[in-house]
Design a protein around this motif. Structure first.
Motif, short mmCIF file in Angstrom:
data_model
loop_
_atom_site.label_atom_id
_atom_site.label_comp_id
_atom_site.label_asym_id
_atom_site.label_seq_id
_atom_site.Cartn_x
_atom_site.Cartn_y
_atom_site.Cartn_z
N ASP A 1 65.92 47.15 60.00
CA ASP A 1 65.75 48.44 60.08
C ASP A 1 66.78 49.53 60.00
O ASP A 1 66.70 50.29 59.40
N SER A 2 67.79 49.06 60.29
CA SER A 2 69.17 49.81 60.40
C SER A 2 69.78 49.92 58.84
O SER A 2 70.33 50.91 58.57
N VAL A 3 69.09 49.10 57.94
CA VAL A 3 69.58 49.18 56.66
C VAL A 3 68.44 49.48 55.48
O VAL A 3 68.74 49.84 54.30
N LYS A 4 67.33 49.74 56.02
CA LYS A 4 66.24 50.29 55.21
C LYS A 4 66.43 51.23 54.40
O LYS A 4 66.93 52.27 54.91
N GLY A 5 66.14 51.27 53.17
CA GLY A 5 66.35 52.57 52.42
C GLY A 5 67.83 52.79 51.87
O GLY A 5 68.13 53.65 51.00
N ARG A 6 68.79 51.89 52.40
CA ARG A 6 70.19 51.99 52.08
C ARG A 6 70.76 50.80 51.29
O ARG A 6 71.66 50.94 50.47
N PHE A 7 70.20 49.59 51.55
CA PHE A 7 70.60 48.34 51.02
C PHE A 7 69.75 47.67 50.19
O PHE A 7 68.25 47.94 50.65
N THR A 8 69.99 47.11 49.18
CA THR A 8 68.79 46.40 48.35
C THR A 8 69.46 44.65 48.12
O THR A 8 70.59 44.65 47.67
N ILE A 9 68.62 43.85 48.29
CA ILE A 9 68.87 42.61 47.99
C ILE A 9 68.48 42.19 46.82
O ILE A 9 67.16 42.44 46.47
N SER A 10 69.07 41.49 45.93
CA SER A 10 68.44 41.16 44.53
C SER A 10 69.05 39.62 44.26
O SER A 10 70.09 39.27 44.87
N ARG A 11 68.44 39.02 43.29
CA ARG A 11 69.04 37.69 42.80
C ARG A 11 68.93 37.74 41.29
O ARG A 11 68.25 38.36 40.58
#
Length: 119
Positions: free
Chosen positions: A63-73
């Motif tokens: 929850d603390s990083v939602k909207g700020r961090f994005t994980i991708s591959r």
């Protein structure tokens, strides 16, 4: 045996961005999921973000990083990324890459990369 090599950590001012990379030594398709965890001084290691390799690459975030961090591959490079925007001082931690194998459900960790956000 799967080796995970992280890169991209460093020092950044609050509000800035960093991108972490985690390269796996085996084919990404030998893995069920890959993720990023972090551990701040005096605190327990916590999940930051995770992405499944099969099943369409679903993602989950703290929850603390939602909207700020994005994980991708990037399947061709056997690499997972963590794009971190709008960084806050509380994001300061050692970030660890994690992978879980398809066969035997083994878990592997990278060596960690330091992220320091100055306020």
């Amino acid at each position: 045996q799967v080796q995970l090599v992280e890169s991209g950590g460093g020092l950044v001012q609050a509000g800035g961005s960093l991108r972490l990379s985690c390269a796996a030594s085996s084919s990404i398709f030998s893995l069920n999921a890959m993720g990023w965890y972090r551990q701040a001084p005096g605190k327990q290691r916590e999940l930051v973000a995770i992405i499944t390799i099969a099943s369409g690459g679903s993602t989950n975030y703290a929850d603390s990083v939602k909207g700020r961090f994005t994980i991708s591959r990037d399947n061709a490079k056997n690499t997972v990324y963590l794009q971190m925007n709008s960084l806050k001082s509380e994001d300061t931690a050692v970030y660890y890459c994690n992978a879980r194998t398809v066969i035997y459900n083994k878990i592997y960790w990278g060596q960690g990369t330091q992220v320091t956000v100055s306020s």
